[in-house]
Design an enzyme around this catalytic site. Structure first.
Site, PDB file in Angstrom:
ATOM      1  N   LYS A 154       0.828  -1.198   0.000  1.00 47.02           N
ATOM      2  CA  LYS A 154       0.000   0.000   0.000  1.00 47.02           C
ATOM      3  C   LYS A 154       0.868   1.257   0.000  1.00 47.02           C
ATOM      4  O   LYS A 154       0.681   2.159  -0.826  1.00 47.02           O
ATOM      5  CB  LYS A 154      -0.923   0.017   1.221  1.00 47.02           C
ATOM      6  CG  LYS A 154      -1.858   1.222   1.262  1.00 47.02           C
ATOM      7  CD  LYS A 154      -2.630   1.283   2.563  1.00 47.02           C
ATOM      8  CE  LYS A 154      -1.770   1.831   3.677  1.00 47.02           C
ATOM      9  NZ  LYS A 154      -2.537   2.104   4.911  1.00 47.02           N
ATOM     10  N   ASP A 172      -6.388   0.786   0.852  1.00 51.38           N
ATOM     11  CA  ASP A 172      -6.435   1.111   2.272  1.00 51.38           C
ATOM     12  C   ASP A 172      -7.810   0.711   2.812  1.00 51.38           C
ATOM     13  O   ASP A 172      -8.607   0.067   2.122  1.00 51.38           O
ATOM     14  CB  ASP A 172      -6.143   2.597   2.503  1.00 51.38           C
ATOM     15  CG  ASP A 172      -7.284   3.508   2.072  1.00 51.38           C
ATOM     16  OD1 ASP A 172      -8.237   3.031   1.410  1.00 51.38           O
ATOM     17  OD2 ASP A 172      -7.227   4.711   2.406  1.00 51.38           O
TER      18      ASP A 172
END
Length: 284
Positions: A154, A172
């Site tokens: 991420k 996320d």
């Protein structure tokens, strides 16, 4: 979604015409893969109209600052990170400076972001790795970034997409929540979600798709109380009704520029329609 019912932002935002919610009951028959892909791409197009200014909500001036800020953003808000990093980067502007810092001094600077001891180890560790292995420069490849302390996929995609222009999907908590609500995927593992969403959209859309979905999740489609009655894409949402459907009550749930409040960035990019966030107060 404004008080007028036909604009996309609140009083301090920029009015964008969006289609009025169409609350017809969807057919009970299962949606085909092709229909889902078409609906997903339409959601992306409509979110692009609602959030033409979508952007990373961390303040940064270079890849190193974005990398550190993204690591610090774990378990806290981008706003709190943005209020904390000016002092950090003023004292340690380069990987070499941060790698040579006194850990206790770094801990005090980043304390407002929470988990400051673990985060200090991560950002000092990645700074040392940048100094020792990459000549003090942030690498522009996924396989190099994920080897750095505290950096997962991420974080790597945030840096690649916004500092290097390399397309990537940032999965996320907001992204995970919304793509499941929209029935784009049933996966729960971030890597599997990333893979399935990547099959729906062309690579050129991945970075901006991530921004738009995250913007929508932070401003309208919240985890506990989605503002369904103020949402511009209800006609495309199979989960409409999970949140507040009354337009007046829903408008009160809108956040940041959508609700007429400051955004998360102290130094927002050009074209942002909201108010900049305030710096960190003396109480921290």
């Amino acid at each position: 979604m404004s008080a007028e019912g036909n604009s996309a932002v609140g009083e301090h935002g920029v009015s964008k015409r969006v289609k009025a919610p169409n609350r017809k009951v969807r057919a009970a028959k299962p949606e085909s893969r092709l229909a889902m892909v078409r609906r997903a791409r339409k959601i992306n197009r409509e979110l692009a109209e609602v959030f033409p200014y979508a952007h990373p909500e961390l303040d940064f001036r270079n890849p190193f600052e974005l990398l550190v800020a993204t690591v610090l953003s774990a378990q806290t808000t981008d706003l709190r990170v943005n209020q904390t990093t000016p002092a950090l980067f003023a004292k340690y502007p380069t990987p070499e400076d941060l790698a040579a810092a006194v850990p206790e001094e770094v801990e005090e600077l980043i304390r407002p972001t929470g988990f400051f001891r673990a985060k200090t180890r991560s950002i000092m560790g990645l700074a040392a790795a940048l100094r020792d292995e990459f000549g003090g420069e942030v690498p522009g490849r996924l396989e190099d970034l994920v080897k750095l302390p505290g950096v997962g996929r991420k974080t790597a995609f945030v840096v690649l997409g916004n500092a290097f222009g390399v397309p990537g999907i940032t999965v996320d908590t907001h992204f995970m929540r919304l793509v499941r609500r929209w029935k784009w995927t049933e996966q729960e593992d971030p890597v599997k979600i990333e893979a399935e969403i990547a099959e729906i959209f062309p690579k050129s859309e991945w970075t901006m798709l991530s921004h738009r979905v995250i913007f929508h999740g932070r401003r309208i489609c919240h985890a506990r109380k989605p503002a369904c009655g103020a949402c511009p894409i209800t006609h495309l949402c199979p989960s409409y009704g999970e949140g507040e459907t009354d337009p007046e009550k829903a408008r009160k749930l809108l956040k940041y520029e959508m609700g007429g409040f400051p955004g998360q960035r102290l130094d927002p990019p050009p074209g942002y329609p909201g108010r900049p966030a305030p710096p960190l107060g003396p109480s921290g």
